[in-house]
Design a protein around this motif. Structure first.
Motif, short mmCIF file in Angstrom:
data_model
loop_
_atom_site.label_atom_id
_atom_site.label_comp_id
_atom_site.label_asym_id
_atom_site.label_seq_id
_atom_site.Cartn_x
_atom_site.Cartn_y
_atom_site.Cartn_z
N GLY A 66 62.90 -54.57 -52.27
CA GLY A 66 62.72 -53.77 -50.87
C GLY A 66 62.03 -54.54 -49.81
N ASP A 67 60.81 -55.08 -50.02
CA ASP A 67 60.13 -56.11 -49.02
C ASP A 67 60.85 -57.10 -48.65
OD1 ASP A 67 57.79 -54.19 -49.30
OD2 ASP A 67 58.00 -54.99 -51.35
N MET A 68 61.66 -57.72 -49.66
CA MET A 68 62.08 -59.12 -49.56
C MET A 68 63.36 -58.94 -48.57
SD MET A 68 64.54 -61.19 -52.11
CE MET A 68 66.02 -60.23 -51.90
N MET A 69 64.04 -57.76 -48.86
CA MET A 69 65.26 -57.20 -47.96
C MET A 69 64.75 -56.97 -46.42
SD MET A 69 67.80 -55.05 -50.12
CE MET A 69 66.75 -53.89 -50.74
N LEU A 117 70.19 -45.38 -48.19
CA LEU A 117 71.25 -45.48 -49.20
C LEU A 117 71.40 -46.80 -49.84
CD1 LEU A 117 73.81 -43.19 -47.50
CD2 LEU A 117 72.32 -42.55 -49.50
N PHE A 118 71.44 -47.91 -48.90
CA PHE A 118 71.76 -49.14 -49.32
C PHE A 118 70.41 -49.75 -50.17
CE2 PHE A 118 70.73 -53.85 -48.60
CZ PHE A 118 71.98 -54.38 -48.96
N VAL A 119 69.20 -49.42 -49.72
CA VAL A 119 67.98 -50.07 -50.69
C VAL A 119 68.29 -49.07 -51.86
CG1 VAL A 119 65.68 -50.22 -50.79
CG2 VAL A 119 66.66 -50.47 -48.51
N PHE A 120 68.33 -48.10 -51.97
CA PHE A 120 68.51 -47.01 -53.07
C PHE A 120 69.46 -47.74 -54.04
CE2 PHE A 120 70.22 -43.92 -55.78
CZ PHE A 120 69.20 -43.19 -56.20
N ALA A 121 70.56 -47.96 -53.49
CA ALA A 121 71.73 -48.62 -54.51
C ALA A 121 71.15 -50.05 -55.03
CB ALA A 121 73.22 -48.98 -53.64
N ASN A 130 60.67 -48.49 -61.49
CA ASN A 130 59.81 -48.67 -62.69
C ASN A 130 58.56 -48.18 -62.13
OD1 ASN A 130 59.53 -50.99 -61.10
ND2 ASN A 130 59.59 -52.17 -62.77
N ASN A 131 58.33 -47.90 -60.86
CA ASN A 131 57.15 -47.55 -60.19
C ASN A 131 57.33 -46.68 -59.00
OD1 ASN A 131 54.62 -47.88 -58.48
ND2 ASN A 131 54.16 -49.41 -60.39
N TRP A 132 56.38 -45.68 -58.57
CA TRP A 132 56.36 -44.75 -57.65
C TRP A 132 56.48 -45.61 -56.18
CZ3 TRP A 132 52.68 -45.32 -53.66
CH2 TRP A 132 51.60 -45.76 -54.05
N THR A 133 56.22 -47.09 -56.31
CA THR A 133 56.10 -47.77 -55.01
C THR A 133 57.61 -47.99 -54.35
OG1 THR A 133 55.75 -49.87 -56.19
CG2 THR A 133 53.73 -48.89 -55.32
N ALA A 134 58.41 -48.16 -55.42
CA ALA A 134 59.86 -48.45 -55.28
C ALA A 134 60.50 -47.43 -54.23
CB ALA A 134 60.54 -48.13 -56.45
N TYR A 135 59.92 -45.95 -54.46
CA TYR A 135 60.45 -44.80 -53.60
C TYR A 135 59.72 -45.08 -52.13
CZ TYR A 135 61.98 -42.88 -57.93
OH TYR A 135 62.63 -43.01 -59.20
N VAL A 136 58.65 -45.53 -52.13
CA VAL A 136 58.08 -45.50 -50.71
C VAL A 136 58.68 -46.70 -50.20
CG1 VAL A 136 55.95 -46.13 -49.68
CG2 VAL A 136 55.88 -44.88 -51.69
N ASP A 137 59.07 -48.14 -51.10
CA ASP A 137 59.72 -49.00 -50.15
C ASP A 137 61.14 -48.66 -49.48
OD1 ASP A 137 57.87 -51.04 -51.05
OD2 ASP A 137 59.03 -51.75 -52.83
#
Length: 210
Positions: A66-69, A117-121, A130-137
């Motif tokens: 997410g951060d990379m994108m 939607l894009f990042v979720f996909a 695998n971590n709650w940080t992904a949702y914040v990302d």
């Protein structure tokens, strides 16, 4: 003093020295970019490009997609923004600071939702939930996407998105073990607040009758 130092920087003990040096360089150029943005200076883009290129590489190595994108998008929008900021609206004036129109506000909403939607996909495809940080990302990515788009168009509301995203990013990056980047976002928050005030003053001056 040592326990405090360990608390902030112990996560770097296993990092390659090259990665630490690159992160520091990227943070420095990130500071410069945000400062030049506050000053309404075109150098916001070349300095930002250097920072984002380095962060794209580092975040890919750390698998923070997410951060990379976000940074890959910053890079492309920096090129677009560089063009917009240097484009003349008439023989004497460049693109001025303005407020968003109703159409641009609607576009901002669509960019935010589309990014979510894009990042979720992407996270779903790479199985990165695998971590709650992904949702914040996903949320911060969407916030920053809108902020960068508005900044490229020289819209004053871009600072509101930066402030919100920066505030969220300070504890998020510290939790991820990127202390220098976390401190960077703390300073970004402060600069963004002053940037909003500076652009608002500039906007008011432009609206005054000659």
């Amino acid at each position: 003093m040592q326990p405090i130092f360990d608390f902030f920087f112990d996560q770097y003990s296993g990092y390659p020295t090259l990665f630490i040096i690159l992160e520091i360089i990227a943070v420095i150029f990130g500071f410069l970019s945000v400062w030049y943005s506050k000053q309404n200076n075109i150098l916001v883009y070349p300095t930002g490009i250097v920072s984002t290129i380095i962060f794209v590489y580092l975040l890919w190595q750390w698998q923070l997609l997410g951060d990379m994108m976000i940074n890959a998008y910053y890079f492309s929008m920096s090129i677009y923004g560089w063009y917009i900021w240097t484009r003349k609206v008439d023989p004497e004036h460049y693109t001025p600071i303005t407020s968003t129109t109703k159409k641009e506000q609607i576009q901002s909403v669509f960019i935010f939702l589309g990014t979510l939607l894009f990042v979720f996909a992407v996270y779903e495809y790479f199985e990165k939930w695998n971590n709650w940080t992904a949702y914040v990302d996903t949320v911060t990515t969407a916030i920053f996407f809108v902020g960068m788009w508005l900044m490229a168009k020289r819209k004053i509301e871009n600072w509101i998105y930066w402030i919100i995203g920066d505030i969220i990013s300070v504890p998020l990056y510290f939790y991820k073990g990127l202390t220098f980047t976390s401190l960077q976002y703390l300073v970004f928050t402060i600069i963004a607040i002053y940037g909003y005030k500076a652009w608002k003053k500039n906007l008011r001056n432009d609206l005054r009758p000659a």
